[in-house]
Design a protein around this motif. Structure first.
Motif, PDB file in Angstrom:
ATOM      1  N   VAL A   1       0.826  -1.016   0.147  1.00  0.00           N
ATOM      2  CA  VAL A   1      -0.040  -0.124   0.015  1.00  0.00           C
ATOM      3  C   VAL A   1       0.777   1.383   0.070  1.00  0.00           C
ATOM      4  O   VAL A   1       0.630   2.314  -0.719  1.00  0.00           O
TER       5      VAL A   1
ATOM      6  N   GLU B   1       2.568   1.493  -3.475  1.00  0.00           N
ATOM      7  CA  GLU B   1       1.647   2.196  -4.456  1.00  0.00           C
ATOM      8  C   GLU B   1       1.322   3.592  -4.183  1.00  0.00           C
ATOM      9  O   GLU B   1       1.738   4.358  -4.983  1.00  0.00           O
ATOM     10  N   GLN B   2       1.497   4.149  -3.002  1.00  0.00           N
ATOM     11  CA  GLN B   2       1.300   5.612  -2.703  1.00  0.00           C
ATOM     12  C   GLN B   2       2.202   6.176  -2.874  1.00  0.00           C
ATOM     13  O   GLN B   2       2.353   7.428  -3.789  1.00  0.00           O
TER      14      GLN B   2
ATOM     15  N   LYS C   1       2.485   6.792  -6.746  1.00  0.00           N
ATOM     16  CA  LYS C   1       1.423   7.785  -7.336  1.00  0.00           C
ATOM     17  C   LYS C   1       2.160   8.980  -6.912  1.00  0.00           C
ATOM     18  O   LYS C   1       1.772  10.240  -7.673  1.00  0.00           O
ATOM     19  N   GLN C   2       2.460   9.236  -5.686  1.00  0.00           N
ATOM     20  CA  GLN C   2       2.850  10.606  -5.101  1.00  0.00           C
ATOM     21  C   GLN C   2       3.839  11.210  -5.995  1.00  0.00           C
ATOM     22  O   GLN C   2       4.006  12.395  -6.534  1.00  0.00           O
TER      23      GLN C   2
ATOM     24  N   LYS D   1       2.821  12.389  -9.283  1.00  0.00           N
ATOM     25  CA  LYS D   1       2.138  13.616  -9.057  1.00  0.00           C
ATOM     26  C   LYS D   1       2.896  14.732  -9.235  1.00  0.00           C
ATOM     27  O   LYS D   1       2.471  15.893  -9.653  1.00  0.00           O
TER      28      LYS D   1
ATOM     29  N   VAL E   1       8.425  15.173 -12.403  1.00  0.00           N
ATOM     30  CA  VAL E   1       8.483  13.691 -12.590  1.00  0.00           C
ATOM     31  C   VAL E   1       7.812  13.174 -13.989  1.00  0.00           C
ATOM     32  O   VAL E   1       6.768  13.222 -14.191  1.00  0.00           O
TER      33      VAL E   1
END
Lengths: 165, 562
Positions: free
Chosen positions: A58, A61-62, A65-66, A69, A73
Motif C-alpha cells: 500500500v 503504491e502511494q 503515485k505521489q 503527481k 517527474v
C-alpha cells in the motif's frame, strides 16, 4: 503486510529544486529512503534518480503515485521483481598492516575489486556490484579495521527486451 | 518586435489568461509590477494583510469558477500567504500566487526581505516556480495557470525577482502548454465503469458519497441525474455541500464527525458506496477499520493518490468526476435496472426512519441558540446566499443548518481548517458575485484573526454581512474540553473582547447586535436590507455544542447526540 525493499528508477526534469521536491515528499509523508543516486542521462534535460525504498504494497503504491503527481517527474518504474542489473560502487579505506596485506588482497581479488590507493598502513579498495556483494566484502574486511567507507547507493537499469524506462 | 519588461509581460499574460481581478498588497520587490498595474484595466483589490489576499483569491475562484490571482511582495509578504496557500492546496482550489523576490544577484545573500518562498511552499503548492530569466516568464505564467486549473486543481506560486520584473525581452504569447510529465486522466476506463454498473444493479442498500470534486468539476447535474435514476441517496463531505441539492428527498446530509445520524448510519449499513471526488479524510471516516465494512466501495477521482490512500476500495476509477458520471449515466441508461422505485423502497424507508427518530436538532432556550441564527439566515435568504465560514463550531452549524442546493454557495476552509478564513473569503466572493448576498458565519474567536479586512470591504463598497455567533469562547475547543477534558477550559475563554458593534462603526461599516431570540430576525432583516458591510453580533448561549459528534478516532456510528 510485509515491508519489502524496492528499487525505483525515476526520470525527472534536470532542473534545480527537483531533488528537493522528491526528498521533501519523502520526509513530509514519512517514507523511507535507503539510498539515492542521481545524475544526468544521455538527454541533458533529464536526470535519472535511482532510489532504494522500503514499505508494504500500500505504501509503495502511494509512493509511486505521489512521485508521479510531482510535475517534474516524468516516469517512475519499480524494478523490483523485474529483470534488471543493479550496481553500486564503494570505496573502502582499510588498515593494511604487513601481516594482513596478502589476505586483504586475496579478498579484493575474489570480489574483483581494485586497489586505487596504497600506503604503508592502508589500502583503498574500489568495488562495484549489487548491494549484497558490497555488504559481503565490507563484512569480510571489517576484522582488519575499516577506516572509512563511501558508498554511492544503487543504480539500476532494466535488461534489454523489457519495457524501457 | 518591441521589447517588454517583465512587469508588462505579466500584465499581458494575465489578460491572456482571462484575469480581470487580482488581490494583493504592494512592497519593495513588486514596485515595478504595481507601477505597471496603473497602465492596465485590471482590477486590483488592496487588502489589509497578505493572508487576506490569498483567502480572498481562493474564495473568488470558488465563487467565479475562474483562477484566483494574488500578488504580494517578497519576504514577509510572501510568508503571510503561506497559510492561505496551504488551505487552497488542501481544498484543491485553483489560485496563482505571484510573489516578489529580491534581485537574482542577491538571492541567497540573506538580503532584506528575502525568503526562499519556493522552498517554503514546495509541500503546499501543486507546483511552484522561481523565474530567474525574463525570457522564461511568459511560458512560466502560462504553465502556472494551466497547472492550477487542470486535473485536480490547486495553488501554483510564481516567484518574481525584481530584476526579472524590470528587465526587457521580446515578448511573444507562448503556445498552449505541453508538459510531458503532466497529463491528468480525464476520461475513465470503461471496463471499470461496467463493474460499477453491475454493482449498482445488485446493490440493495447503495449510497453515493460525494465531495469537493463534484463542485470543482461542475458535476452537480450529472450527480443529481445518477441519484435520481438509480434512487440512490446521497451524502457528502463538508467540501461537497451544494454538490447535491439539500432539499432533494434523497439527500442524507453531511457525514462524518458532525454528520447527520442517518448519513453516518447509512454509511455503515450500506452494501455499495459510490465515492465521487472525495479523499476519505479522517474527519469523515472516523475509525478506518470500522468504516463502511459491509460495502463494496467504488472510488472515482481525478487524482490517483486519493485512491487507496486511507481506505481500500474495490473499484478504483481514475477520471474527471463530470466526464465519468456522464459516461456512467449513459451506460446505466442502456441497462434495465427494473423498478428502482420499488426495489429501493425498503432502504429509503429505513433511512427515513433514522431521520424521523434522530433528526438534526437543538433545544431552544432563553438565550439565542447559534443554530437558530443559522436557520434564520437560511430562511431569510431563501438558501440563495453565498455562505463563507470561519472554522470551528460556526463552520459546523453553517454546514448543518444552512441547506445548500447549488454548488459554489458554501465557501469554507475544509481541509486545513483556517480560522480567519471567512471574512477575507467573503470579500473575495462578493467581488466575484456583486449581486448576491455574501454572509460570513463567524465565531468571536475566528473573526478577530483577519478582522482588518473590514477596511477592504468598506473601501470597495462590498456589502458583506458578518454574523458573529458570539459565545465568548473558542467554542469547538471548549466543546472538546467539556467532553474529553472534564470541563477544564484551558485558555478557551476570552476574558476581553472588543465591542463588535463599535468596531464595525470604527471601520465605517454598520454594527448590529441581538441578545435575545426575538431580536435575531429583525437584526438579520436590517442587515440584509443595508447595502453596506454589516457586522451582526449575536450574543449566543456560551456553552452550546455541536451535535451529533463522533469522538476523534471512534467509528462514525458512535455518535454523541443532543
Amino acid at each position: 503486510m510485509t515491508e519489502k525493499k524496492h528499487i525505483l528508477s525515476i526520470l525527472v526534469d534536470n532542473e534545480p529544486g527537483v531533488l528537493s521536491r522528491i526528498a521533501g515528499l519523502f520526509s513530509g509523508r514519512g517514507y523511507n529512503i535507503e539510498s539515492l543516486c542521481v545524475a544526468e542521462t544521455n538527454d541533458a534535460k533529464i536526470s535519472r534518480l535511482t532510489m532504494v525504498t522500503a514499505g508494504d504494497s500500500v505504501i509503495l503504491e502511494q509512493i509511486k503515485k505521489q512521485l508521479n503527481k510531482l510535475i517534474n517527474v516524468i516516469k517512475v518504474a519499480d524494478l523490483t521483481g523485474q529483470d534488471y542489473v543493479e550496481r553500486e560502487l564503494v570505496l573502502i579505506k582499510i588498515n593494511a598492516k604487513a601481516e594482513h596485506r596478502a589476505e586483504i588482497l586475496r579478498i579484493n581479488e575474489i570480489f574483483r575489486g581494485r586497489i586505487v590507493d596504497v600506503g604503508l598502513e592502508h589500502y583503498m579498495i574500489s568495488v562495484t556490484g549489487d548491494s549484497d556483494k558490497i555488504n559481503a566484502i565490507i563484512n569480510l574486511l571489517k576484522p582488519y579495521g575499516i577506516k572509512e567507507i563511501a558508498r554511492t547507493g544503487s543504480i539500476a537499469l532494466y535488461r534489454e527486451n523489457q519495457t524501457k524506462v | 518586435m518591441t521589447k517588454l519588461t517583465g512587469s508588462q509581460i505579466l500584465m499581458a499574460m494575465l489578460k491572456e489568461e482571462g484575469v480581470d481581478t487580482i488581490f494583493g498588497y504592494p512592497g519593495g520587490a513588486v514596485l515595478d509590477i504595481y507601477d505597471e498595474l496603473t497602465r492596465t484595466d485590471l482590477r486590483h483589490i488592496l487588502v489589509r494583510h497578505e493572508q487576506g489576499a490569498i483567502h480572498a483569491a481562493d474564495a473568488y475562484a470558488r465563487a467565479s469558477g475562474k483562477v484566483g490571482v494574488c500578488l504580494v511582495t517578497s519576504g514577509p509578504g510572501a510568508t503571510n500567504t503561506v497559510t492561505g496557500i496551504a488551505s487552497a492546496y488542501c481544498d484543491s482550489i485553483p489560485v496563482v500566487i505571484f510573489t516578489g523576490q529580491v534581485p537574482t544577484r542577491l538571492i541567497g545573500n540573506d538580503a532584506f526581505q528575502e525568503v526562499d518562498i519556493v522552498g517554503i511552499t514546495r509541500p503546499c503548492t501543486k507546483h511552484n516556480y522561481l523565474v530567474k530569466d525574463v525570457k522564461d516568464l511568459a511560458r512560466v505564467i502560462r504553465e502556472a495557470f494551466h497547472i492550477a486549473r487542470s486535473g485536480r486543481p490547486g495553488p501554483v506560486l510564481v516567484d518574481l525577482p525584481k530584476d526579472v520584473s524590470n528587465s526587457k525581452v521580446i515578448f511573444k504569447v507562448p503556445d498552449e502548454v505541453e508538459l510531458r510529465s503532466y497529463n491528468p486522466t480525464y476520461v475513465p476506463n470503461r471496463k471499470q465503469l461496467s463493474k460499477v454498473v453491475e454493482l449498482i444493479k445488485t446493490a440493495k442498500k447503495p449510497v453515493i458519497f460525494s465531495g469537493g470534486g463534484i463542485i470543482l468539476s461542475k458535476a452537480h447535474r450529472e450527480l443529481a441525474d445518477l441519484a435520481q435514476k438509480t434512487r440512490i441517496p446521497v451524502t457528502s463531505t463538508l467540501m461537497g455541500l451544494g454538490g447535491f441539492p439539500a432539499t432533494n428527498p434523497l439527500w442524507l446530509g453531511m457525514l462524518g464527525m458532525h454528520g447527520t445520524y442517518r448519513a453516518n448510519l447509512s454509511i455503515s449499513e450500506c452494501d455499495l458506496m459510490i465515492a465521487v471526488g472525495v479523499r476519505f479524510d479522517d474527519r469523515v471516516t472516523g475509525k478506518v477499520d470500522e468504516f463502511a465494512t459491509n460495502a463494496k466501495i467504488v472510488q472515482i477521482d481525478i487524482d490517483p493518490t486519493s485512491i487507496q490512500k486511507n481506505i481500500q476500495v474495490d473499484v478504483p476509477v481514475v477520471g474527471d468526476c463530470k466526464i465519468t458520471l456522464e459516461i456512467l449515466n449513459q451506460m446505466i441508461d442502456h441497462e434495465d435496472l427494473g423498478n428502482v422505485e420499488e426495489s429501493r423502497e425498503p432502504w429509503l424507508h429505513q433511512i427515513n426512519e433514522w431521520k424521523k427518530t434522530t433528526p438534526l436538532k437543538y433545544k431552544q432556550g432563553k438565550k439565542i441558540k447559534p443554530q437558530f441564527v443559522v436557520e434564520k439566515i437560511y430562511e431569510l435568504t431563501k438558501g440563495e446566499a453565498i455562505i463563507t465560514t470561519e472554522v470551528g463550531q460556526n463552520q459546523m452549524w453553517a454546514a448543518q443548518y444552512y441547506h445548500f442546493d447549488q454548488p459554489g454557495r458554501f465557501i469554507t476552509s475544509g481541509g486545513l481548517g483556517v480560522m480567519g478564513f471567512g471574512l477575507p473569503a467573503a470579500v473575495g466572493a462578493q467581488v466575484a458575485a456583486p449581486d448576491k448576498f455574501v454572509i460570513d458565519i463567524a465565531g468571536d474567536g475566528s473573526i478577530q484573526m483577519n478582522i482588518q479586512e473590514m477596511a477592504t470591504a468598506v473601501q470597495y463598497n462590498l456589502p458583506v454581512k458578518i454574523a458573529i455567533l458570539n459565545n465568548g469562547f473558542l467554542g469547538m475547543v471548549r466543546q472538546w474540553q467539556e467532553l474529553f477534558y472534564d470541563r477544564r477550559y484551558s485558555s478557551t475563554m476570552f476574558q476581553h473582547a472588543p465591542d463588535f458593534v463599535k468596531l464595525a462603526e470604527a471601520y465605517g461599516a454598520v454594527g448590529l447586535r441581538a441578545t435575545t431570540p426575538e431580536e435575531v430576525e429583525p437584526v438579520l432583516r436590517k442587515a440584509l436590507s443595508t447595502p453596506r458591510a454589516v457586522i451582526m453580533d449575536f450574543v449566543v448561549e456560551p456553552e452550546e455544542s455541536v451535535y451529533p459528534m463522533v469522538p476523534a478516532g471512534a467509528p462514525i456510528t458512535k455518535m454523541l447526540l443532543v
